[in-house]
Motif scaffolding. Structure first.
Motif, mmCIF file in Angstrom:
data_model
loop_
_atom_site.group_PDB
_atom_site.id
_atom_site.type_symbol
_atom_site.label_atom_id
_atom_site.label_comp_id
_atom_site.label_asym_id
_atom_site.label_seq_id
_atom_site.Cartn_x
_atom_site.Cartn_y
_atom_site.Cartn_z
ATOM 1 N N VAL A 194 0.831 -1.211 0.000
ATOM 2 C CA VAL A 194 0.000 0.000 0.000
ATOM 3 C C VAL A 194 0.864 1.260 0.000
ATOM 4 O O VAL A 194 0.637 2.184 -0.792
ATOM 5 C CB VAL A 194 -0.947 0.001 1.214
ATOM 6 C CG1 VAL A 194 -1.705 1.326 1.304
ATOM 7 C CG2 VAL A 194 -1.938 -1.155 1.130
ATOM 8 N N ILE A 195 1.866 1.281 0.860
ATOM 9 C CA ILE A 195 2.728 2.465 0.946
ATOM 10 C C ILE A 195 3.631 2.558 -0.282
ATOM 11 O O ILE A 195 3.986 3.652 -0.717
ATOM 12 C CB ILE A 195 3.571 2.450 2.234
ATOM 13 C CG1 ILE A 195 2.654 2.371 3.465
ATOM 14 C CG2 ILE A 195 4.461 3.686 2.321
ATOM 15 C CD1 ILE A 195 1.604 3.464 3.536
ATOM 16 N N GLY A 196 3.990 1.428 -0.862
ATOM 17 C CA GLY A 196 4.761 1.455 -2.102
ATOM 18 C C GLY A 196 3.998 2.183 -3.204
ATOM 19 O O GLY A 196 4.555 3.029 -3.914
ATOM 20 N N VAL A 197 2.715 1.857 -3.348
ATOM 21 C CA VAL A 197 1.871 2.544 -4.338
ATOM 22 C C VAL A 197 1.730 4.026 -3.978
ATOM 23 O O VAL A 197 1.817 4.911 -4.840
ATOM 24 C CB VAL A 197 0.483 1.872 -4.414
ATOM 25 C CG1 VAL A 197 -0.465 2.682 -5.292
ATOM 26 C CG2 VAL A 197 0.614 0.446 -4.928
ATOM 27 N N PRO A 209 1.002 10.049 7.149
ATOM 28 C CA PRO A 209 -0.048 9.193 6.596
ATOM 29 C C PRO A 209 0.367 7.725 6.492
ATOM 30 O O PRO A 209 -0.444 6.830 6.727
ATOM 31 C CB PRO A 209 -0.290 9.801 5.209
ATOM 32 C CG PRO A 209 0.082 11.238 5.357
ATOM 33 C CD PRO A 209 1.246 11.242 6.315
ATOM 34 N N SER A 210 1.637 7.476 6.149
ATOM 35 C CA SER A 210 2.109 6.088 6.030
ATOM 36 C C SER A 210 2.012 5.370 7.370
ATOM 37 O O SER A 210 1.617 4.198 7.436
ATOM 38 C CB SER A 210 3.556 6.069 5.537
ATOM 39 O OG SER A 210 3.671 6.632 4.252
ATOM 40 N N ILE A 211 2.367 6.063 8.445
ATOM 41 C CA ILE A 211 2.288 5.471 9.783
ATOM 42 C C ILE A 211 0.848 5.124 10.125
ATOM 43 O O ILE A 211 0.552 4.026 10.616
ATOM 44 C CB ILE A 211 2.880 6.442 10.826
ATOM 45 C CG1 ILE A 211 4.398 6.558 10.642
ATOM 46 C CG2 ILE A 211 2.542 5.985 12.245
ATOM 47 C CD1 ILE A 211 5.037 7.677 11.438
ATOM 48 N N GLN A 212 -0.063 6.061 9.870
ATOM 49 C CA GLN A 212 -1.466 5.815 10.224
ATOM 50 C C GLN A 212 -2.089 4.754 9.326
ATOM 51 O O GLN A 212 -2.887 3.929 9.788
ATOM 52 C CB GLN A 212 -2.274 7.105 10.152
ATOM 53 C CG GLN A 212 -3.657 6.960 10.780
ATOM 54 C CD GLN A 212 -4.381 8.277 10.896
ATOM 55 O OE1 GLN A 212 -4.092 9.231 10.185
ATOM 56 N NE2 GLN A 212 -5.358 8.334 11.801
ATOM 57 N N ILE A 213 -1.729 4.749 8.054
ATOM 58 C CA ILE A 213 -2.232 3.701 7.153
ATOM 59 C C ILE A 213 -1.755 2.332 7.623
ATOM 60 O O ILE A 213 -2.529 1.363 7.657
ATOM 61 C CB ILE A 213 -1.774 3.978 5.705
ATOM 62 C CG1 ILE A 213 -2.529 5.189 5.136
ATOM 63 C CG2 ILE A 213 -1.998 2.754 4.821
ATOM 64 C CD1 ILE A 213 -1.984 5.695 3.826
ATOM 65 N N GLY A 214 -0.483 2.231 8.004
ATOM 66 C CA GLY A 214 0.045 0.973 8.532
ATOM 67 C C GLY A 214 -0.686 0.534 9.785
ATOM 68 O O GLY A 214 -1.004 -0.653 9.964
ATOM 69 N N ALA A 215 -0.971 1.495 10.673
ATOM 70 C CA ALA A 215 -1.699 1.172 11.902
ATOM 71 C C ALA A 215 -3.096 0.660 11.589
ATOM 72 O O ALA A 215 -3.588 -0.281 12.242
ATOM 73 C CB ALA A 215 -1.773 2.404 12.801
ATOM 74 N N ALA A 269 5.830 -0.705 10.523
ATOM 75 C CA ALA A 269 5.897 -1.054 9.102
ATOM 76 C C ALA A 269 5.593 0.151 8.218
ATOM 77 O O ALA A 269 6.194 0.322 7.152
ATOM 78 C CB ALA A 269 4.916 -2.186 8.794
ATOM 79 N N GLY A 270 4.673 1.012 8.661
ATOM 80 C CA GLY A 270 4.309 2.185 7.878
ATOM 81 C C GLY A 270 5.470 3.154 7.729
ATOM 82 O O GLY A 270 5.763 3.619 6.622
ATOM 83 N N LEU A 271 6.146 3.469 8.847
ATOM 84 C CA LEU A 271 7.290 4.379 8.760
ATOM 85 C C LEU A 271 8.437 3.732 8.004
ATOM 86 O O LEU A 271 9.134 4.378 7.216
ATOM 87 C CB LEU A 271 7.752 4.797 10.155
ATOM 88 C CG LEU A 271 8.926 5.782 10.182
ATOM 89 C CD1 LEU A 271 8.614 7.030 9.381
ATOM 90 C CD2 LEU A 271 9.295 6.155 11.616
ATOM 91 N N SER A 272 8.637 2.438 8.228
ATOM 92 C CA SER A 272 9.683 1.717 7.514
ATOM 93 C C SER A 272 9.458 1.779 6.008
ATOM 94 O O SER A 272 10.384 2.039 5.232
ATOM 95 C CB SER A 272 9.713 0.257 7.976
ATOM 96 O OG SER A 272 10.598 -0.505 7.188
ATOM 97 N N ALA A 316 7.744 4.025 4.380
ATOM 98 C CA ALA A 316 7.819 5.406 3.893
ATOM 99 C C ALA A 316 9.232 5.789 3.484
ATOM 100 O O ALA A 316 9.432 6.574 2.556
ATOM 101 C CB ALA A 316 7.304 6.370 4.960
ATOM 102 N N PHE A 317 10.239 5.220 4.177
ATOM 103 C CA PHE A 317 11.630 5.567 3.891
ATOM 104 C C PHE A 317 12.509 4.356 3.599
ATOM 105 O O PHE A 317 13.727 4.507 3.474
ATOM 106 C CB PHE A 317 12.235 6.326 5.081
ATOM 107 C CG PHE A 317 11.586 7.646 5.365
ATOM 108 C CD1 PHE A 317 11.740 8.708 4.497
ATOM 109 C CD2 PHE A 317 10.801 7.826 6.495
ATOM 110 C CE1 PHE A 317 11.151 9.939 4.749
ATOM 111 C CE2 PHE A 317 10.204 9.052 6.767
ATOM 112 C CZ PHE A 317 10.384 10.107 5.887
ATOM 113 N N SER A 318 11.916 3.175 3.531
ATOM 114 C CA SER A 318 12.696 1.932 3.404
ATOM 115 C C SER A 318 13.734 1.855 4.513
ATOM 116 O O SER A 318 14.913 1.599 4.283
ATOM 117 C CB SER A 318 13.374 1.866 2.021
ATOM 118 O OG SER A 318 12.431 1.924 0.984
ATOM 119 N N ALA A 319 13.261 2.087 5.746
ATOM 120 C CA ALA A 319 14.155 2.197 6.908
ATOM 121 C C ALA A 319 13.601 1.374 8.069
ATOM 122 O O ALA A 319 12.912 1.909 8.946
ATOM 123 C CB ALA A 319 14.305 3.661 7.312
ATOM 124 N N PRO A 320 13.868 0.063 8.102
ATOM 125 C CA PRO A 320 13.254 -0.799 9.122
ATOM 126 C C PRO A 320 13.688 -0.512 10.554
ATOM 127 O O PRO A 320 12.876 -0.603 11.472
ATOM 128 C CB PRO A 320 13.680 -2.211 8.689
ATOM 129 C CG PRO A 320 14.884 -2.012 7.820
ATOM 130 C CD PRO A 320 14.669 -0.712 7.130
#
Length: 445
Positions: free
Chosen positions: A41-44, A141-147, A175-178, A180-184
Motif C-alpha cells: 500500500v505504501i509502495g503505491v 499518513p504512512s504510519i497511520q495507514i500501517g496502523a 511497518a508504515g514508517l519503515s 515510507a523511507f525503506s528504513a526498518p
C-alpha cells in the motif's frame, strides 16, 4: 536423604522455553502479513507522490511560459480543496495532520479508530494534499495507514485482547514508517521511542519483523538504493567540532521555534472564520502556486529539494548563497506551518529534514568560507543538521539518528551526528520545549 546444603544445578531444559511457544512463533506469520500489505500500500502511495512531484517540475515551467494555463489550474485547485474537505469532514479528528497524535491516544485507551474509513480517506486525501506540492511529508499518513492495516488484521482475524490488543496496530505503525523511507530500524525505533516507550521483546520482535518485510516490499518498487542516498567522501576535521556544537545550539533554538509555531497553529487557524474549517486547505493550495512558478523543486516533502540543496554550487559567491538559503528557510518554515495547520492530512518528518538541510547548508557555507572545514565536508554538515533539527523539534533523537543514517546510506558521521542532535535536544528542553512534540499536540485535543 539429600543434604539441605546441596545445590540443585538446573539443566538447559529447565531454563529454555518449549519450542514454538514464544512470542516469535506466535505472531511471526501475522507480522509478515502486515509487513507485506503495508509495504504494498505504501509502495503505491510513494510511487504516486514521487511521480506527481516530478510532473510538477514540468507543469510549472510550462505554466510560466503559458500564463493562461494558470486559469484551469487554479480552478482545479478549488476542486481539489473541495474534495479534501468532503473526504476529511466525516472523520476529521482521525484524518487530519499526521495521525500520530491520534494513534497515541488510541494506545493510551483514550480514543478508538475505525480502520477502514480512516485508511481509505487518509490515503486519498493525503494524495490530494501532497501531490499538488504542499510542504508536507508522506511519513505521517504512512504510519497511520500501517496502523489501520494492523487494526484490520486484529479485527478480522485475531481478536487479540488484554496486553496484546494493540500489538498488531503497533506492528503497522513500525511497518508504515519503515515503508515510507525503506528504513526498518528507524520504523521500529520510532514505535519504541515515541509510541510505546517500552523496549519489550513482545513488542519489538513482531514490529521489527513487519518493518523488515515492508521495507523489502518497497525495494521491489524503488530498488535497494537508500531513498535519500548522499555519498560522503571525507570526514569532518576534529577542529570543527566546537563550531558544530555552536551550530547545535542554534539548531536547538530553531527547533524550539518550530515547536512554538506548531503548537499555535490550531489557535491561529481558529481565527479564520470566513472559510469553513473543512476547506482551509484552499489557503496553502493557492499559496503554493506562486512558489511553484518560482522554483518547482522546492515543492513537496521533499527529497528532491534536499538533493537540490546538497548539489548547490559552492563556487557561487558565499554571501549570495547564504541569502538564498535564508529565503529557502523562511519560505519552507512558513509554508510548512500554513500547510500543517490547515484541515489536511500530512506528515512533518520530511519538512523537518528539509529545514535541517537548509540550516546545514547555511552552516556548511559559512564554515567553508571561514576555512574551518574543506568544501568536501559540505554534505557532512547537511546530514548531521538534518538529524539535529528533527531530533530537537520532534524530541526523538534516537529515531532521528537512525532514520537519517538509513536514508542517506552511511554511518560515517554517527559521532558528530549524535553529538549535535543531543545538543539541539538539550537546548530545546532548556528553552521550555517539550520532550515530545506529539505529546504536546495531544494536549490540544
Amino acid at each position: 536423604m539429600k543434604n539441605e546444603n546441596t545445590l540443585y544445578h538446573k539443566r538447559a531444559r529447565d531454563i529454555l522455553g518449549k519450542p514454538f511457544t514464544s512470542i516469535v512463533s506466535r505472531y511471526l506469520g501475522v507480522s509478515i502479513a502486515i509487513g507485506i500489505v503495508t509495504g504494498l500500500v505504501i509502495g503505491v502511495f510513494r510511487w504516486i507522490i514521487d511521480h506527481t512531484l516530478t510532473l510538477l517540475t514540468i507543469i510549472y515551467p510550462f505554466m510560466g511560459k503559458h500564463p493562461l494555463v494558470l486559469i484551469p489550474y487554479v480552478l482545479g485547485t478549488f476542486i481539489v480543496a473541495w474534495l479534501i474537505g468532503k473526504i476529511v469532514k466525516p472523520y476529521e479528528t482521525d484524518v487530519v495532520r499526521s495521525g500520530v497524535t491520534q494513534l497515541k491516544a488510541v494506545l493510551l485507551g483514550k480514543h478508538r479508530i475505525h480502520w477502514w474509513p480512516v485508511l481509505w480517506r487518509k490515503f486519498v486525501a493525503s494524495l490530494l494534499t501532497i501531490c499538488p506540492g504542499l510542504f508536507l511529508g508522506r511519513e505521517g499518513p504512512s504510519i497511520q495507514i500501517g496502523a489501520c492495516i494492523g487494526a484490520c488484521f486484529n479485527e478480522k482475524f485475531f481478536h487479540l485482547t488484554d496486553k496484546d490488543k494493540y500489538l498488531l496496530m503497533e506492528c503497522g505503525v513500525a511497518a508504515g514508517l519503515s515503508a515510507a523511507f525503506s528504513a526498518p530500524l528507524a520504523g521500529t525505533m520510532f514505535l519504541l521511542e515515541e509510541m510505546t516507550h517500552n523496549f519489550n521483546s513482545r513488542i519489538w520482535i513482531p514490529a521489527l519483523t513487519s518493518s523488515i518485510v515492508s521495507a523489502f516490499i518497497t525495494f521491489l518498487f524503488f530498488g535497494i538504493k537508500p531513498c535519500l542516498y548522499i555519498p560522503i567522501t571525507t570526514k569532518l576535521p576534529v577542529a570543527s567540532y566546537p563550531w558544530l556544537i555552536i551550530a547545535g545550539v542554534v539548531i536547538g533554538f530553531l527547533a524550539y521555534c518550530f515547536q512554538f509555531a506548531a503548537l499555535n497553529l490550531t489557535w491561529w487557524y481558529s481565527k479564520i472564520t470566513f472559510i469553513p474549517k473543512e476547506f482551509h486547505s484552499i489557503i496553502p493550495l493557492l499559496l503554493v502556486i506562486p512558489v511553484g512558478l518560482w522554483n518547482p523543486y522546492i515543492l513537496g516533502g521533499s527529497h528532491d529539494f534536499i538533493k537540490y540543496v546538497t548539489n548547490m554550487s559552492l563556487s557561487t559567491n558565499w554571501k549570495a548563497m547564504v541569502a538564498i538559503l535564508l529565503v529557502y528557510f523562511i519560505l519552507r518554515f512558513g509554508g510548512t506551518m500554513i500547510a500543517y495547520g490547515a484541515t489536511v492530512p500530512g506528515g512533518i518528518f520530511m519538512p523537518l529534514f528539509v529545514l535541517g538541510t537548509v540550516v546545514g547548508a547555511l552552516t556548511g557555507t559559512i564554515l567553508i568560507h571561514m576555512g574551518i572545514i574543506p568544501a568536501s565536508c559540505y554534505v557532512n554538515v547537511i546530514i548531521i543538521s538534518m538529524a539535529a533539527y528533527f531530533g530537537g523539534a520532534e524530541g526523538l533523537p534516537f529515531t532521528a539518528i537512525l532514520l537519517v543514517t538509513e536514508m542517506v546510506g552511511s554511518v560515517e558521521q554517527i559521532l558528530p551526528m549524535t553529538l549535535i542532535t543531543l545538543v539541539a535536544y538539550y537546548v530545546n528542553r532548556l528553552l521550555g520545549g517539550r520532550p515530545s512534540l506529539y505529546d504536546a499536540m495531544l494536549e490540544e485535543k
